[in-house]
Write a protein that holds these residues in place. Structure first.
Motif, PDB file in Angstrom:
ATOM      1  N   VAL A 135       9.305  56.010  -1.431  1.00  0.00           N
ATOM      2  CA  VAL A 135       9.086  55.808   0.002  1.00  0.00           C
ATOM      3  C   VAL A 135      10.199  54.953   0.605  1.00  0.00           C
ATOM      4  O   VAL A 135      10.717  55.236   1.692  1.00  0.00           O
ATOM      5  N   ALA A 136      10.600  53.928  -0.122  1.00  0.00           N
ATOM      6  CA  ALA A 136      11.561  52.969   0.423  1.00  0.00           C
ATOM      7  C   ALA A 136      12.984  53.504   0.463  1.00  0.00           C
ATOM      8  O   ALA A 136      13.832  52.921   1.142  1.00  0.00           O
ATOM      9  N   MET A 137      13.305  54.599  -0.252  1.00  0.00           N
ATOM     10  CA  MET A 137      14.674  55.108  -0.247  1.00  0.00           C
ATOM     11  C   MET A 137      15.130  55.495   1.150  1.00  0.00           C
ATOM     12  O   MET A 137      16.292  55.274   1.519  1.00  0.00           O
ATOM     13  N   SER A 138      14.239  56.061   1.939  1.00  0.00           N
ATOM     14  CA  SER A 138      14.621  56.394   3.312  1.00  0.00           C
ATOM     15  C   SER A 138      14.869  55.126   4.121  1.00  0.00           C
ATOM     16  O   SER A 138      15.749  55.094   4.993  1.00  0.00           O
ATOM     17  N   LEU A 139      14.119  54.078   3.822  1.00  0.00           N
ATOM     18  CA  LEU A 139      14.332  52.817   4.515  1.00  0.00           C
ATOM     19  C   LEU A 139      15.652  52.178   4.095  1.00  0.00           C
ATOM     20  O   LEU A 139      16.352  51.574   4.920  1.00  0.00           O
ATOM     21  N   ILE A 140      15.991  52.313   2.815  1.00  0.00           N
ATOM     22  CA  ILE A 140      17.283  51.813   2.345  1.00  0.00           C
ATOM     23  C   ILE A 140      18.418  52.565   3.037  1.00  0.00           C
ATOM     24  O   ILE A 140      19.403  51.972   3.493  1.00  0.00           O
ATOM     25  N   GLY A 141      18.279  53.892   3.124  1.00  0.00           N
ATOM     26  CA  GLY A 141      19.299  54.686   3.819  1.00  0.00           C
ATOM     27  C   GLY A 141      19.423  54.286   5.274  1.00  0.00           C
ATOM     28  O   GLY A 141      20.537  54.175   5.810  1.00  0.00           O
ATOM     29  N   ALA A 142      18.279  54.062   5.925  1.00  0.00           N
ATOM     30  CA  ALA A 142      18.316  53.653   7.330  1.00  0.00           C
ATOM     31  C   ALA A 142      18.993  52.300   7.494  1.00  0.00           C
ATOM     32  O   ALA A 142      19.767  52.080   8.428  1.00  0.00           O
ATOM     33  N   THR A 143      18.732  51.390   6.554  1.00  0.00           N
ATOM     34  CA  THR A 143      19.348  50.066   6.628  1.00  0.00           C
ATOM     35  C   THR A 143      20.855  50.149   6.440  1.00  0.00           C
ATOM     36  O   THR A 143      21.627  49.506   7.160  1.00  0.00           O
ATOM     37  N   VAL A 144      21.284  50.954   5.477  1.00  0.00           N
ATOM     38  CA  VAL A 144      22.721  51.091   5.200  1.00  0.00           C
ATOM     39  C   VAL A 144      23.450  51.680   6.403  1.00  0.00           C
ATOM     40  O   VAL A 144      24.492  51.174   6.838  1.00  0.00           O
ATOM     41  N   ILE A 145      22.913  52.774   6.954  1.00  0.00           N
ATOM     42  CA  ILE A 145      23.594  53.428   8.081  1.00  0.00           C
ATOM     43  C   ILE A 145      23.546  52.557   9.326  1.00  0.00           C
ATOM     44  O   ILE A 145      24.454  52.603  10.172  1.00  0.00           O
ATOM     45  N   THR A 146      22.503  51.746   9.448  1.00  0.00           N
ATOM     46  CA  THR A 146      22.370  50.903  10.629  1.00  0.00           C
ATOM     47  C   THR A 146      23.460  49.845  10.694  1.00  0.00           C
ATOM     48  O   THR A 146      23.918  49.485  11.778  1.00  0.00           O
ATOM     49  N   THR A 147      23.890  49.334   9.548  1.00  0.00           N
ATOM     50  CA  THR A 147      24.889  48.269   9.538  1.00  0.00           C
ATOM     51  C   THR A 147      26.198  48.678  10.197  1.00  0.00           C
ATOM     52  O   THR A 147      26.926  47.831  10.709  1.00  0.00           O
ATOM     53  N   CYS A 148      26.484  49.980  10.201  1.00  0.00           N
ATOM     54  CA  CYS A 148      27.745  50.437  10.798  1.00  0.00           C
ATOM     55  C   CYS A 148      27.536  51.359  11.997  1.00  0.00           C
ATOM     56  O   CYS A 148      28.503  51.698  12.683  1.00  0.00           O
ATOM     57  N   SER A 149      26.296  51.763  12.272  1.00  0.00           N
ATOM     58  CA  SER A 149      26.068  52.741  13.340  1.00  0.00           C
ATOM     59  C   SER A 149      26.417  52.184  14.711  1.00  0.00           C
ATOM     60  O   SER A 149      26.967  52.897  15.557  1.00  0.00           O
ATOM     61  N   GLY A 150      26.114  50.912  14.941  1.00  0.00           N
ATOM     62  CA  GLY A 150      26.394  50.333  16.243  1.00  0.00           C
ATOM     63  C   GLY A 150      27.870  50.292  16.582  1.00  0.00           C
ATOM     64  O   GLY A 150      28.303  50.835  17.607  1.00  0.00           O
ATOM     65  N   PRO A 151      28.696  49.634  15.729  1.00  0.00           N
ATOM     66  CA  PRO A 151      30.138  49.621  16.011  1.00  0.00           C
ATOM     67  C   PRO A 151      30.764  51.008  16.073  1.00  0.00           C
ATOM     68  O   PRO A 151      31.652  51.252  16.894  1.00  0.00           O
ATOM     69  N   ILE A 152      30.298  51.926  15.194  1.00  0.00           N
ATOM     70  CA  ILE A 152      30.862  53.278  15.226  1.00  0.00           C
ATOM     71  C   ILE A 152      30.475  53.986  16.518  1.00  0.00           C
ATOM     72  O   ILE A 152      31.288  54.711  17.115  1.00  0.00           O
ATOM     73  N   SER A 153      29.245  53.779  16.986  1.00  0.00           N
ATOM     74  CA  SER A 153      28.843  54.406  18.251  1.00  0.00           C
ATOM     75  C   SER A 153      29.609  53.808  19.422  1.00  0.00           C
ATOM     76  O   SER A 153      29.861  54.493  20.415  1.00  0.00           O
ATOM     77  N   ASP A 154      29.996  52.530  19.324  1.00  0.00           N
ATOM     78  CA  ASP A 154      30.851  51.942  20.358  1.00  0.00           C
ATOM     79  C   ASP A 154      32.255  52.544  20.323  1.00  0.00           C
ATOM     80  O   ASP A 154      32.951  52.572  21.338  1.00  0.00           O
ATOM     81  N   TRP A 155      32.660  53.039  19.168  1.00  0.00           N
ATOM     82  CA  TRP A 155      33.989  53.614  19.004  1.00  0.00           C
ATOM     83  C   TRP A 155      34.000  55.107  19.330  1.00  0.00           C
ATOM     84  O   TRP A 155      34.807  55.582  20.143  1.00  0.00           O
ATOM     85  N   LEU A 156      33.079  55.867  18.722  1.00  0.00           N
ATOM     86  CA  LEU A 156      33.071  57.324  18.871  1.00  0.00           C
ATOM     87  C   LEU A 156      32.159  57.812  19.993  1.00  0.00           C
ATOM     88  O   LEU A 156      32.344  58.929  20.482  1.00  0.00           O
ATOM     89  N   GLY A 157      31.167  57.015  20.363  1.00  0.00           N
ATOM     90  CA  GLY A 157      30.213  57.443  21.381  1.00  0.00           C
ATOM     91  C   GLY A 157      28.822  57.594  20.811  1.00  0.00           C
ATOM     92  O   GLY A 157      28.619  57.675  19.591  1.00  0.00           O
TER      93      GLY A 157
END
Length: 719
Positions: free
Chosen positions: A47-69
């Motif tokens: 169950v927690a693997m999806s949460l781990i994936g969400a946590t990992v992608i979240t750490t960089c999603s904000g800055p990347i969305s500021d860069w790429l949109g």
């Protein structure tokens, strides 16, 4: 607002998929455990693997969305959902299943993090709360449909957990279609990159009208972070020819705006008449500063809503006093103001590198915010070194505009030229019913007196001002500190305290842990007894109750959507959290006091349903709504990533620990912990969380900055 609503609906399909997956894994885990005979710790890991994936992608999603949109990241989310569904459909062992769950977490993390940001950046202030409640509605709708599917499959002789999980790939294709072919890019992100023409087209699509001058000006102003801000109480009246000679006398000043041929004369509220009005924002800050622990910023925002016009509070987009301000910008036939100076244009070219993304001269921050028209403003607007010429304006006979102007929900933006730079005024007319007699007569009109309306203004330096008094070129703000350094700005730090704090407390109130393991919890509560007369097994009965529970959530969310922009975010939290506490207390009592199996089962089920319904009315959607509203444009992605990372880490801890807690301290201990966290949550909301309903995003962030700066500059005395 139809365009913004349809865009929000399309974007929230990602949240529908997340809700679908949450319910599906809750049901499928029963059959995964039977098939693979997994230990308790491995069940939690799946169950927690999806949460781990969400946590990992979240750490960089904000800055990347500021860069790429924002849009490319939503497209990536839909692709991750699709791939994870296919792999889960095929997965031969627990290792491949964990890999698929990791990819699923990537998709969910991107959707949960960026969809509220995307909606906030595309929605008008009047309905931003409603539209940002859609993720909760579609997420719960996805859970309901998923539980229906799981319940139906549980009635078969050999339910397939691979089929349950793999169905996710089908709706994810719909999400992929909309993200690629329908969703536009966020206009605020486009403005931050200097792509003004694209931003204007998107705003026209979202607003359903050609004139988006006010919105464009607001978006450009939102690029700034920090800066000195002041709060003023003003008396405002329409500008006309008779008052021109008195401007700059007795504190009078002219406010210009983004539309043509209208301006206003403003003057400070006289001290002898200040008692006629509601207490000032300064008074609110000072009063709340004396209260132990309670943030003065909360009182500042409360005073704004106390002073709000009734029409604005109800969602009316037109103010009766400020229909629109006079035009600040004018251009000639080729689209460039005739008084641009070479030194200003060269300075723009130097500063523009951080914002522009292409060489199109019409596609950057020099482009006018309004349609290109020639007016007499060119020669009159900017004062010369030897004298201050002023603008000649047409006289209007009424204060009520016939068009939908302003920056949203009764807020307006004006400009004043002062000592070689423009000052920006965010203005809000006071509640006429709460300040009788505030339409007053003061000297300055044609007959020695004029009608003035009381309004409050947050004042700061405009990013649109000229570098000198020689021109009014539209230039971006000067180079600022690196994005990470911007986190140290007082207003940003204060907003991070609110965002991170409410995300932590939301997770440890236990909702996601309860949702993931609802079938097991209800089975242990004896819910199978209630449905034994229908010939259902305990597993199928628990799935049915889970589906009915999520179905009951939907009307609760509809109520929340109706109240989100009326009662407000803060009020909903303060009213719904006590119900959560009460339902958890009753759950504990029902576990400790045995009446009968049927009564105890019915009581437990009713409390769980009550908990879920009131959670989705308040604590479910509001933390993400607040986090998408309180950060400045240039650091919004980064700050959202920080808050979302806290969200997912808390989710992992709660979800992974719940099976262990159930086996060690039981339901009683679990719900006692959750109840204690809910009590702390109520205290935190009361002390730290301000009300943001109906306010443009840029106004919210400016008030955060003002409140933080004011408190820092006067920590022990009245502000």
């Amino acid at each position: 607002m139809k365009g913004a609503t349809l865009v929000a609906l399309a974007a929230t399909i990602g949240n529908f998929l997340q809700g679908w997956d949450n319910a599906t894994i809750a049901g499928a885990m029963v059959y995964i455990n039977k098939d693979m005979n997994l230990p308790t710790s491995v069940q939690g890991l799946v169950v927690a693997m999806s949460l781990i994936g969400a946590t990992v992608i979240t750490t960089c999603s904000g800055p990347i969305s500021d860069w790429l949109g924002r849009r490319p990241m939503l497209i990536l989310s839909s692709v991750m959902y699709f791939l994870s569904g296919l792999i889960m459909w095929w997965s031969p062992n627990v290792y491949v299943l964990c890999l698929a769950r990791l990819l699923d977490g990537f998709g969910a993390g991107l959707a949960v993090t960026l969809v509220p940001v995307y909606i906030s950046e595309t929605a008008p202030p009047e309905i931003r709360g409603q539209l940002n409640t859609l993720p909760q509605f579609l997420g719960s709708g996805g859970m309901f449909l998923s539980y229906c599917m799981v319940f139906t499959m549980s009635l078969s002789e050999a339910p397939s957990w691979r089929g349950m999980l793999g169905v996710l790939s089908i709706p994810s294709l719909v999400y992929l279609f909309f993200t690629v072919f329908y969703l536009p890019e966020s206009p605020r992100w486009l403005v931050s990159k200097g792509r003004m023409d694209e931003a204007k087209r998107v705003l026209q699509q979202l607003c359903g009208r050609e004139d988006v001058t006010d919105e464009m000006a607001l978006l450009v102003e939102g690029l700034d972070i920090g800066g000195e801000k002041t709060l003023e109480d003003l008396l405002v009246t329409l500008d006309d020819h008779e008052t021109l000679e008195t401007v700059n006398e007795d504190g009078q000043m002219r406010l210009l705006g983004t539309h043509e041929n209208q301006s206003y004369i403003a003057r400070p509220v006289p001290e002898q008449q200040s008692s006629m009005f509601l207490r000032s924002r300064h008074g609110s800050l000072a009063a709340n500063q004396s209260m132990i622990l309670k943030d003065p910023l909360v009182g500042l925002f409360d005073s704004l809503h106390e002073k709000m016009m009734p029409e604005a509070a109800g969602g009316n987009t037109r103010s009766g006093i400020f229909p629109h301000f006079g035009s600040m910008f004018s251009t000639n036939a080729d689209g460039k103001p005739p008084h641009w100076e070479k030194d200003v244009e060269s300075q723009f070219n130097k500063d523009h590198d951080d914002y522009a993304t292409d060489d199109d001269s019409d596609n950057d921050l020099r482009s006018p915010l309004m349609s290109r028209q020639t007016t007499s403003m060119d020669k009159d607007m900017i004062p010369h070194p030897t004298g201050g010429s002023t603008l000649s304006m047409r006289r209007h006979s009424t204060l009520t505009g016939e068009t939908n102007m302003g920056i949203g929900n009764g807020w307006h933006m004006g400009y004043r030229y002062d000592n070689g730079e423009y000052k920006r005024y965010y203005l809000k007319e006071d509640n006429a019913e709460s300040r009788r007699g505030s339409i007053i007569s003061l000297p300055g009109g044609q007959d020695g007196g004029g009608s003035y309306i009381h309004a409050s203004a947050l004042v700061s330096k405009s990013v649109l001002g000229p570098k000198s008094i020689h021109g009014s070129a539209m230039v971006p703000p000067e180079k600022t500190a690196p994005i990470w350094s911007a986190l140290l700005e007082p207003g940003v730090k204060r907003a991070l305290v609110v965002g991170v704090g409410i995300q932590i407390l939301q997770q440890f109130s236990g909702i996601n842990g309860v949702l993931y393991y609802t079938p097991q919890i209800l089975e242990r509560a004896g819910v199978d007894i209630l449905l034994s007369s229908f010939g259902l097994s305990s597993i199928s009965a628990s799935f049915l109750i889970s589906g009915l529970t999520t179905l009951l959530m939907l009307p609760s969310i509809v109520v929340a959507m109706r109240l989100m922009d009326v009662s407000g975010r803060r009020a909903l939290l303060l009213w719904t959290i006590p119900v959560l506490i009460l339902s958890l207390i009753v759950l504990v009592i029902s576990e400790l006091v045995h009446i009968s199996k049927v009564v105890n089962a019915a009581l437990s089920t009713a409390c769980v349903i009550l908990y879920f319904c009131f959670f989705v009315m308040g604590y479910g959607p509001i933390p993400n709504i607040l986090c998408s509203e309180i950060f400045p444009t240039r650091v919004r992605g980064l700050c959202i990533a920080i808050c979302a990372m806290v969200f997912w880490i808390g989710d992992i801890i709660v979800t992974y620990s719940l099976p262990v807690l159930l086996s060690s301290i039981g339901l009683v201990g679990v719900f006692i912990i959750y109840g204690a966290v809910c009590v702390i949550s109520w205290i935190f909301v009361y002390m730290k969380v301000p009300e943001t309903k109906g306010m443009p995003l840029e106004v919210i962030t400016d008030y955060f900055a003002f409140g933080a700066q004011a408190q820092a500059s006067a920590p022990s005395k009245d502000i």
